[in-house]
Design an enzyme around this catalytic site. Structure first.
Site, PDB file in Angstrom:
ATOM      1  N   GLU A  77       0.807  -1.218   0.000  1.00  0.00           N
ATOM      2  CA  GLU A  77       0.000   0.000   0.000  1.00  0.00           C
ATOM      3  C   GLU A  77       0.844   1.274   0.000  1.00  0.00           C
ATOM      4  O   GLU A  77       0.294   2.374  -0.065  1.00  0.00           O
ATOM      5  CB  GLU A  77      -0.904   0.019   1.231  1.00  0.00           C
ATOM      6  CG  GLU A  77      -1.923  -1.088   1.262  1.00  0.00           C
ATOM      7  CD  GLU A  77      -2.711  -1.067   2.568  1.00  0.00           C
ATOM      8  OE1 GLU A  77      -3.705  -0.351   2.622  1.00  0.00           O
ATOM      9  OE2 GLU A  77      -2.319  -1.759   3.508  1.00  0.00           O
ATOM     10  N   SER A 115      -6.439  -2.429   2.249  1.00  0.00           N
ATOM     11  CA  SER A 115      -6.680  -2.271   0.813  1.00  0.00           C
ATOM     12  C   SER A 115      -7.252  -3.494   0.111  1.00  0.00           C
ATOM     13  O   SER A 115      -7.020  -3.698  -1.074  1.00  0.00           O
ATOM     14  CB  SER A 115      -5.382  -1.855   0.102  1.00  0.00           C
ATOM     15  OG  SER A 115      -5.029  -0.558   0.461  1.00  0.00           O
ATOM     16  N   SER A 159      -9.588   9.491  -3.697  1.00  0.00           N
ATOM     17  CA  SER A 159     -10.053   8.671  -2.578  1.00  0.00           C
ATOM     18  C   SER A 159     -11.405   9.148  -2.045  1.00  0.00           C
ATOM     19  O   SER A 159     -11.810  10.291  -2.243  1.00  0.00           O
ATOM     20  CB  SER A 159      -9.024   8.685  -1.445  1.00  0.00           C
ATOM     21  OG  SER A 159      -7.809   8.119  -1.878  1.00  0.00           O
TER      22      SER A 159
END
Length: 329
Positions: free
Chosen positions: A16, A167, A300
């Site tokens: 990530e 994630s 996001s």
């Protein structure tokens, strides 16, 4: 005015880190330069470094998280803005280290980070506060896997996921009994503990909750419409999903989701950014997990929700820094 020095700490030890670097860049760009001197610090498995002029790397002194410049000046940070997704910034390791050396930082404390990174323990704690979740079976690496018993208890389809991973890495949706073992192997590559969960057939929503100016607020409820089977890594970060804010749900369901999301946040003693995932089934929100350092790149969900709520990214990030500055060491 004496400006405070803020280190935006990004990177991490997991896959990530790529997302974290993008999140860190947005926060670095958004912090008010009239109030703060803002710096970039990258924490990777092999090296921790400060990024100076022309992206020159300076090693971080891990004894006190300081950096020494070319002319011998030592820079210490008033606050570390923690935007590492996954280990060590989202599972309590970095927070425990900062606590030990007396370094102030944004977000939740060591305990909340460690707890929320462990899906099984989070859901167990929240069940005591009346927050429902899917039926599940927990397995450690090396334990016997009784496929027949798993399918009998949870039915098909089902989900197999690492207990501690971010994630959506290592998650599989299993539709046939013959796929269970392969799915557990995929999950065990990410973690030594896995969860096998019953399938909840409903709408997935992602709920941003923060403490802003002394109040716990729900930034927004985003409906996730993945083009893939579920909201996996590709759906989260490579555009393979449609994200609709606000979610297409009625007022009563909206209030119920907001109430449960706030209750989860406050019950865990959370602080800072959070994004919780729920499946809505018959109007009831079933919790999947809580992320305490969710993605914060321009694409996001949390920044999108803040924009919809009417809070600028500058104010959102500034609020985190001010809370950290006022926190006792």
């Amino acid at each position: 005015m004496n400006k405070k020095s803020i280190a935006v700490v990004m990177g991490g030890y997991s896959d990530e880190y790529v997302v974290s670097l993008k999140s860190g860049q947005l926060i670095y760009d958004s912090l008010d330069r009239n109030l703060y001197d803002v710096y970039k610090v990258v924490v990777l498995k092999d090296e921790w470094y400060f990024l100076g002029e022309n992206d020159k790397k300076y090693p971080i002194n891990r004894g006190d998280f300081s950096v020494t410049s070319d002319n011998g000046e030592i820079l210490k940070f008033d606050v570390c803005f923690n935007i590492i997704h996954g280990t060590p910034g989202e599972n309590g390791i970095l927070q425990a280290y900062w606590d030990a050396i007396g370094q102030k930082y944004t977000g939740c404390d060591f305990y909340q980070s460690a707890l929320t990174f462990n899906k099984k323990d989070t859901l167990a704690v929240l069940s005591k506060y009346g927050i429902p979740s899917a039926k599940s079976i927990y397995l450690r690496k090396g334990e016997e896997i009784n496929v027949d018993k798993i399918v009998e208890e949870l039915s098909l389809p089902l989900f197999v996921k690492p207990n501690q991973s971010g994630s959506s890495l290592g998650i599989s949706k299993v539709k046939d009994k013959s796929e269970v073992i392969a799915a557990t192997e995929t999950a065990f590559k990410e973690d030594d503990e896995i969860l096998i969960e019953s399938f909840l057939n409903g709408m997935e929503v992602s709920v941003g909750v923060i403490d802003f100016k002394g109040e716990t607020i729900v930034l927004g409820i985003t409906e996730i419409v993945p083009t893939n089977e579920f909201f996996d890594y590709e759906a989260k970060y490579e555009g393979a999903s449609e994200e609709i804010t606000p979610a297409r749900i009625d007022e009563e369901t909206t209030k119920r989701v907001e109430e449960i999301a706030k209750r989860a946040y406050n019950s865990l003693g959370m602080s800072g950014f959070s994004r919780s995932e729920f499946i809505l089934m018959d109007g009831i929100p079933y919790m999947l997990e809580m992320n305490t350092n969710p993605g914060f790149s321009p694409a996001s969900i949390l920044p999108q929700q803040a924009k919809h709520y009417g809070i600028s990214i500058m104010d959102l990030c500034g609020n985190e820094v001010e809370k950290a500055l006022n926190k006792r060491k």
